[in-house]
Design a protein around this motif. Structure first.
Motif, PDB file in Angstrom:
ATOM      1  N   ALA A  43      -7.848   8.894  -8.057  1.00  0.00           N
ATOM      2  CA  ALA A  43      -6.789   9.420  -7.206  1.00  0.00           C
ATOM      3  C   ALA A  43      -6.976   8.961  -5.763  1.00  0.00           C
ATOM      4  CB  ALA A  43      -6.762  10.954  -7.272  1.00  0.00           C
ATOM      5  N   LEU A  44      -8.223   8.923  -5.299  1.00  0.00           N
ATOM      6  CA  LEU A  44      -8.482   8.442  -3.941  1.00  0.00           C
ATOM      7  C   LEU A  44      -8.084   6.980  -3.797  1.00  0.00           C
ATOM      8  CD1 LEU A  44     -11.941  10.089  -3.220  1.00  0.00           C
ATOM      9  CD2 LEU A  44      -9.759  10.667  -2.179  1.00  0.00           C
ATOM     10  N   LEU A  45      -8.431   6.171  -4.793  1.00  0.00           N
ATOM     11  CA  LEU A  45      -8.074   4.759  -4.741  1.00  0.00           C
ATOM     12  C   LEU A  45      -6.562   4.578  -4.806  1.00  0.00           C
ATOM     13  CD1 LEU A  45      -9.088   1.853  -4.688  1.00  0.00           C
ATOM     14  CD2 LEU A  45      -9.054   1.917  -7.177  1.00  0.00           C
ATOM     15  N   HIS A  46      -5.916   5.352  -5.656  1.00  0.00           N
ATOM     16  CA  HIS A  46      -4.461   5.256  -5.780  1.00  0.00           C
ATOM     17  C   HIS A  46      -3.778   5.621  -4.471  1.00  0.00           C
ATOM     18  CE1 HIS A  46      -0.669   5.105  -7.848  1.00  0.00           C
ATOM     19  NE2 HIS A  46      -0.370   6.311  -7.410  1.00  0.00           N
ATOM     20  N   SER A  47      -4.236   6.683  -3.824  1.00  0.00           N
ATOM     21  CA  SER A  47      -3.620   7.073  -2.553  1.00  0.00           C
ATOM     22  C   SER A  47      -3.925   6.051  -1.466  1.00  0.00           C
ATOM     23  CB  SER A  47      -4.078   8.465  -2.127  1.00  0.00           C
ATOM     24  OG  SER A  47      -5.457   8.468  -1.849  1.00  0.00           O
ATOM     25  N   ALA A  48      -5.110   5.447  -1.500  1.00  0.00           N
ATOM     26  CA  ALA A  48      -5.436   4.411  -0.510  1.00  0.00           C
ATOM     27  C   ALA A  48      -4.539   3.189  -0.699  1.00  0.00           C
ATOM     28  CB  ALA A  48      -6.903   4.021  -0.623  1.00  0.00           C
ATOM     29  N   VAL A  49      -4.306   2.801  -1.948  1.00  0.00           N
ATOM     30  CA  VAL A  49      -3.416   1.664  -2.216  1.00  0.00           C
ATOM     31  C   VAL A  49      -1.998   2.002  -1.794  1.00  0.00           C
ATOM     32  CG1 VAL A  49      -2.378   0.302  -4.080  1.00  0.00           C
ATOM     33  CG2 VAL A  49      -4.834   0.678  -4.025  1.00  0.00           C
ATOM     34  N   ASP A  50      -1.555   3.214  -2.077  1.00  0.00           N
ATOM     35  CA  ASP A  50      -0.212   3.626  -1.658  1.00  0.00           C
ATOM     36  C   ASP A  50      -0.067   3.561  -0.144  1.00  0.00           C
ATOM     37  OD1 ASP A  50       0.766   3.996  -4.161  1.00  0.00           O
ATOM     38  OD2 ASP A  50       0.453   6.171  -4.187  1.00  0.00           O
ATOM     39  N   GLN A  51      -1.068   4.067   0.567  1.00  0.00           N
ATOM     40  CA  GLN A  51      -1.002   4.036   2.023  1.00  0.00           C
ATOM     41  C   GLN A  51      -1.039   2.613   2.552  1.00  0.00           C
ATOM     42  OE1 GLN A  51      -4.093   6.664   3.499  1.00  0.00           O
ATOM     43  NE2 GLN A  51      -2.496   8.031   4.248  1.00  0.00           N
ATOM     44  N   ALA A  52      -1.895   1.776   1.981  1.00  0.00           N
ATOM     45  CA  ALA A  52      -1.983   0.388   2.439  1.00  0.00           C
ATOM     46  C   ALA A  52      -0.686  -0.363   2.171  1.00  0.00           C
ATOM     47  CB  ALA A  52      -3.150  -0.310   1.755  1.00  0.00           C
ATOM     48  N   SER A  53      -0.092  -0.136   1.001  1.00  0.00           N
ATOM     49  CA  SER A  53       1.157  -0.840   0.700  1.00  0.00           C
ATOM     50  C   SER A  53       2.296  -0.328   1.569  1.00  0.00           C
ATOM     51  CB  SER A  53       1.509  -0.696  -0.777  1.00  0.00           C
ATOM     52  OG  SER A  53       1.741   0.654  -1.101  1.00  0.00           O
ATOM     53  N   ALA A  54       2.311   0.962   1.851  1.00  0.00           N
ATOM     54  CA  ALA A  54       3.352   1.494   2.736  1.00  0.00           C
ATOM     55  C   ALA A  54       3.181   0.956   4.153  1.00  0.00           C
ATOM     56  CB  ALA A  54       3.303   3.019   2.742  1.00  0.00           C
ATOM     57  N   LEU A  55       1.943   0.868   4.611  1.00  0.00           N
ATOM     58  CA  LEU A  55       1.694   0.326   5.946  1.00  0.00           C
ATOM     59  C   LEU A  55       2.066  -1.149   6.010  1.00  0.00           C
ATOM     60  CD1 LEU A  55       0.510   0.795   8.777  1.00  0.00           C
ATOM     61  CD2 LEU A  55      -1.684   0.064   7.861  1.00  0.00           C
ATOM     62  N   ALA A  56       1.717  -1.894   4.974  1.00  0.00           N
ATOM     63  CA  ALA A  56       2.062  -3.323   4.953  1.00  0.00           C
ATOM     64  C   ALA A  56       3.569  -3.504   4.921  1.00  0.00           C
ATOM     65  CB  ALA A  56       1.424  -3.994   3.743  1.00  0.00           C
ATOM     66  N   GLN A  57       4.260  -2.680   4.156  1.00  0.00           N
ATOM     67  CA  GLN A  57       5.709  -2.800   4.084  1.00  0.00           C
ATOM     68  C   GLN A  57       6.344  -2.401   5.404  1.00  0.00           C
ATOM     69  OE1 GLN A  57       7.140  -1.702   0.415  1.00  0.00           O
ATOM     70  NE2 GLN A  57       9.059  -2.770   0.737  1.00  0.00           N
ATOM     71  N   ALA A  58       5.781  -1.404   6.080  1.00  0.00           N
ATOM     72  CA  ALA A  58       6.328  -0.985   7.372  1.00  0.00           C
ATOM     73  C   ALA A  58       6.092  -2.057   8.426  1.00  0.00           C
ATOM     74  CB  ALA A  58       5.687   0.331   7.803  1.00  0.00           C
ATOM     75  N   ARG A  59       4.931  -2.688   8.388  1.00  0.00           N
ATOM     76  CA  ARG A  59       4.604  -3.706   9.391  1.00  0.00           C
ATOM     77  C   ARG A  59       5.338  -5.020   9.133  1.00  0.00           C
ATOM     78  NH1 ARG A  59       1.909  -1.654  13.794  1.00  0.00           N
ATOM     79  NH2 ARG A  59       0.427  -0.126  13.066  1.00  0.00           N
ATOM     80  N   LEU A  60       5.336  -5.433   7.875  1.00  0.00           N
ATOM     81  CA  LEU A  60       5.882  -6.742   7.549  1.00  0.00           C
ATOM     82  C   LEU A  60       7.349  -6.698   7.130  1.00  0.00           C
ATOM     83  CD1 LEU A  60       2.825  -8.155   5.625  1.00  0.00           C
ATOM     84  CD2 LEU A  60       3.407  -8.478   8.024  1.00  0.00           C
ATOM     85  N   GLY A  61       7.824  -5.521   6.802  1.00  0.00           N
ATOM     86  CA  GLY A  61       9.239  -5.360   6.475  1.00  0.00           C
ATOM     87  C   GLY A  61       9.664  -6.175   5.276  1.00  0.00           C
TER      88      GLY A  61
END
Length: 122
Positions: A43-61
């Motif tokens: 669950a920790l890894l899944h939430s970390a991946v979710d946060q990283a992908s959301a941050l990447a999508q927000a930054r890179l659009g």
């Protein structure tokens, strides 16, 4: 008569407080169970991946979505990759896996070069 109504009101209040206490105990037990599930490594890894992908999508659009790395595919493939990686590490197959990976990378590079030379007409 007022004492009977007062006693009935006190009994009703007492029952309401007891029900609220039971509800509070259930809420605490549920929160403990949720916390226990949220602290599991998967669950920790899944939430970390979710946060990283959301941050990447927000930054890179839109740079990631059109033809590049799709975050939905990453979320689908990552658990499989982790399972395979865990199996490789448990069975101590790291060196053979690296060798196979190098051969596959060379094959992909060779195919890409062959395709590029065929398209240019050399």
């Amino acid at each position: 008569m007022t004492t009977q109504t007062e006693q009935a009101a006190l009994a009703a209040d007492k029952m309401r407080l007891i029900r609220e206490g039971e509800l509070q105990r259930v809420k605490v037990a549920h929160a403990k169970a949720q916390l226990g599930m949220a602290l599991r490594p998967e669950a920790l890894l899944h939430s970390a991946v979710d946060q990283a992908s959301a941050l990447a999508q927000a930054r890179l659009g839109g740079l990631l979505s059109p033809g590049g790395l799709n975050m939905a595919n990453l979320k689908t493939v990552l658990p499989i990759a982790l399972t395979v990686g865990s199996f490789i590490m448990r069975k101590r197959l790291l060196k053979p896996a690296l060798g196979v990976g190098a051969v596959v990378a060379l094959g992909v590079a060779w195919l890409a070069r062959r395709k590029r030379t065929a398209s240019t007409g050399e």
